[in-house]
Write an enzyme that holds these catalytic residues in place. Structure first.
Site, PDB file in Angstrom:
ATOM      1  N   ARG A 255       0.847  -1.208   0.000  1.00 25.37           N
ATOM      2  CA  ARG A 255       0.000   0.000   0.000  1.00 25.37           C
ATOM      3  C   ARG A 255       0.877   1.251   0.000  1.00 25.37           C
ATOM      4  NH1 ARG A 255      -4.477   0.197   4.578  1.00 25.37           N
ATOM      5  NH2 ARG A 255      -2.631   0.600   5.841  1.00 25.37           N
TER       6      ARG A 255
ATOM      7  N   LYS B   9      -3.278   6.147   0.919  1.00 23.87           N
ATOM      8  CA  LYS B   9      -3.272   7.143   1.981  1.00 23.87           C
ATOM      9  C   LYS B   9      -3.048   8.545   1.432  1.00 23.87           C
ATOM     10  CE  LYS B   9      -2.504   4.461   6.013  1.00 23.87           C
ATOM     11  NZ  LYS B   9      -2.469   4.672   7.443  1.00 23.87           N
TER      12      LYS B   9
ATOM     13  N   GLU C 285     -16.000   6.566   6.097  1.00 24.11           N
ATOM     14  CA  GLU C 285     -15.199   5.998   7.180  1.00 24.11           C
ATOM     15  C   GLU C 285     -15.014   7.065   8.250  1.00 24.11           C
ATOM     16  OE1 GLU C 285     -11.158   5.034   6.052  1.00 24.11           O
ATOM     17  OE2 GLU C 285     -10.998   6.750   4.727  1.00 24.11           O
TER      18      GLU C 285
HETATM   19  N1  PLP Z   1      -8.935   4.439   7.341  1.00 24.25           N
HETATM   20  C1  PLP Z   1      -8.004   5.377   7.584  1.00 24.25           C
HETATM   21  C2  PLP Z   1      -8.281   6.760   7.143  1.00 24.25           C
HETATM   22  C3  PLP Z   1      -6.809   5.030   8.251  1.00 24.25           C
HETATM   23  O1  PLP Z   1      -5.882   5.958   8.492  1.00 24.25           O
HETATM   24  C4  PLP Z   1      -6.616   3.701   8.652  1.00 24.25           C
HETATM   25  C5  PLP Z   1      -5.376   3.301   9.320  1.00 24.25           C
HETATM   26  O2  PLP Z   1      -4.319   3.580   8.840  1.00 24.25           O
HETATM   27  C6  PLP Z   1      -7.600   2.760   8.379  1.00 24.25           C
HETATM   28  C7  PLP Z   1      -8.743   3.161   7.735  1.00 24.25           C
HETATM   29  C8  PLP Z   1      -7.391   1.339   8.754  1.00 24.25           C
HETATM   30  O3  PLP Z   1      -6.477   0.727   7.906  1.00 24.25           O
HETATM   31  P1  PLP Z   1      -5.605  -0.509   8.379  1.00 24.25           P
HETATM   32  O4  PLP Z   1      -6.577  -1.557   8.798  1.00 24.25           O
HETATM   33  O5  PLP Z   1      -4.839  -0.895   7.178  1.00 24.25           O
HETATM   34  O6  PLP Z   1      -4.785  -0.047   9.505  1.00 24.25           O
HETATM   35  C1  COI Z   2      -3.749   2.934  11.943  1.00 27.14           C
HETATM   36  O1  COI Z   2      -4.754   2.306  12.292  1.00 27.14           O
HETATM   37  O2  COI Z   2      -2.635   2.409  11.873  1.00 27.14           O
HETATM   38  C2  COI Z   2      -3.851   4.316  11.551  1.00 27.14           C
HETATM   39  O3  COI Z   2      -3.039   4.780  10.784  1.00 27.14           O
HETATM   40  C3  COI Z   2      -4.926   5.107  12.161  1.00 27.14           C
HETATM   41  C4  COI Z   2      -4.491   6.360  12.820  1.00 27.14           C
HETATM   42  C5  COI Z   2      -3.658   6.159  14.035  1.00 27.14           C
HETATM   43  C6  COI Z   2      -3.992   7.362  11.867  1.00 27.14           C
END
Ligand code: PLP
Ligand code: COI
Length: 340
Positions: A81, A183, A219
């Site tokens: 990612r 991101k 989200e």
């Molecule tokens: N959505 C956003 C905007 C986030 O910053 C995150 C975490 O980084 C997530 C969702 C969850 O993603 P992940 O499960 O890959 O940590």
């Molecule tokens: C994560 O879940 O790792 C995120 O990046 C969410 C937040 C702390 C920005």
């Protein structure tokens, strides 16, 4: 030996650990990188990150497994990612092997900050890349730095698995690049105002609806949604403007293949959420955090589990996912990486 830390009460905050990894992109290539003791960064005043916010980050966790090994969860997906994000931001992608080497080295070098098995805490790893070379015209930086540090964390929301309260505001999720596949499309600074406003009004997080019609669920600032219908189907929003959460993708696989549940990934209108039996926020930091209520200008929606305990499916998903992450439950092939 683990540090003497009150693991049950650390919350989600930054605490410097012993070593972090640094690699530099210069003259068209990434160097091999190395560990360093210094948590501080000295940077040119005209660095691309300071002038044009050319930066991105990832987040993942290391945990102690049932048999005492230190493991990470699907770090290859974070690496992939981050490569997608880099491409969108004109940052030279960090090679997957270099990313994984940084994960392993930082975890090993900070093993005494990895919470012991059974504490529920983790070593949160934060890889990030920023334009470190000076640039004054609007264009990519000539140099980049990749860093990865770890910090021990507990629950993202202070009540642990106590259901949280969300607020729907009229703010955009802020994807000024027009994509949330990566991101890069998510502007975290732009999301802080809505989050702070929600906090000041007594809610734990802001819930974003789609920018175009304000009718579909997107989200929150740092997590995706999973809903459970009254007949036990998992429903999760399909949208091009949310982050493809690794936790959500993993929970869907777990729900389908381990718990034998039905899954629907589709647009979810805000109107229909009052019909759902359970609602959870999922992400690396959030794991799956139960939602008890959602406030909007029109109404307050309460989920049947109430404000004290998670609903049964949310609890089951939480237990199964964390069980897999700590090797109490057999993981699908390739999900667990031992840091040796
Ligand atoms: N959505 C956003 C905007 C986030 O910053 C995150 C975490 O980084 C997530 C969702 C969850 O993603 P992940 O499960 O890959 O940590
Ligand atoms: C994560 O879940 O790792 C995120 O990046 C969410 C937040 C702390 C920005």
């Amino acid at each position: 030996m683990s540090k003497e830390i009150d693991w049950a009460n650390i919350g989600f905050s930054y605490q410097p650990t012993s070593k972090r990894f640094v690699a530099v992109y210069k003259d068209g290539k990434w160097n091999d990188g190395e560990l360093t003791d210094d948590p501080n960064i000295v940077i040119n005043e005209c660095a691309g990150v300071l002038q044009y916010a050319q930066t991105c980050f990832e987040g993942l966790k290391a945990k102690t497994s049932k048999d005492g090994k230190i493991v990470t969860f699907r770090p290859d997906l974070n690496a992939k990612r981050m490569i997608d994000t880099c491409e969108r931001l004109c940052i030279p992608p960090i090679p997957e092997e270099l990313f994984l080497k940084a994960v392993d080295e930082v975890v090993k070098a900070n093993a005494d900050f990895v919470p012991p098995y059974g504490t529920g805490a983790s070593l949160y790893l934060r890889p990030f890349i920023y334009g470190s070379g000076p640039v004054i015209g609007v264009k990519p930086s000539p140099e980049y730095t990749f860093r990865l540090f770890g910090t021990p964390v507990g629950s993202y929301f202070s009540g642990g698995l106590k259901p949280i309260k969300l607020m729907v505001s009229d703010f955009d999720r802020a994807a000024p690049c027009g994509t949330g596949h990566i991101k890069a499309g998510l502007n975290y600074a732009m999301s802080m105002y809505a989050g702070q406003m929600a906090h000041s009004l007594g809610y734990d997080e802001n819930m974003y609806l789609d920018s175009k019609t304000r009718t579909f669920v997107e989200e929150t600032g740092g997590a995706n949604f999973l809903f459970v219908t009254k007949d036990g189907t998992i429903v999760t929003p399909k949208s091009d403007t949310i982050l493809p959460s690794i936790t959500r993708r993993s929970l869907i696989t777990v729900a389908r293949d381990v718990l034998d549940m039905k899954i629907e990934e589709r647009p979810v209108s805000f109107e229909e959420i009052k019909e759902f039996a359970e609602c959870g926020l999922c992400g690396t930091a959030a794991v799956i955090s139960p939602v008890g209520m959602v406030h909007s200008e029109k109404e307050d929606i309460y989920f049947p589990n109430g404000m004290e305990n998670p609903g049964p499916i949310t609890q089951k998903l939480y237990d199964t996912l964390t069980g897999i992450q700590m090797q109490e439950i057999e993981a699908p092939e390739g999900w667990i990486r031992e840091c040796k």
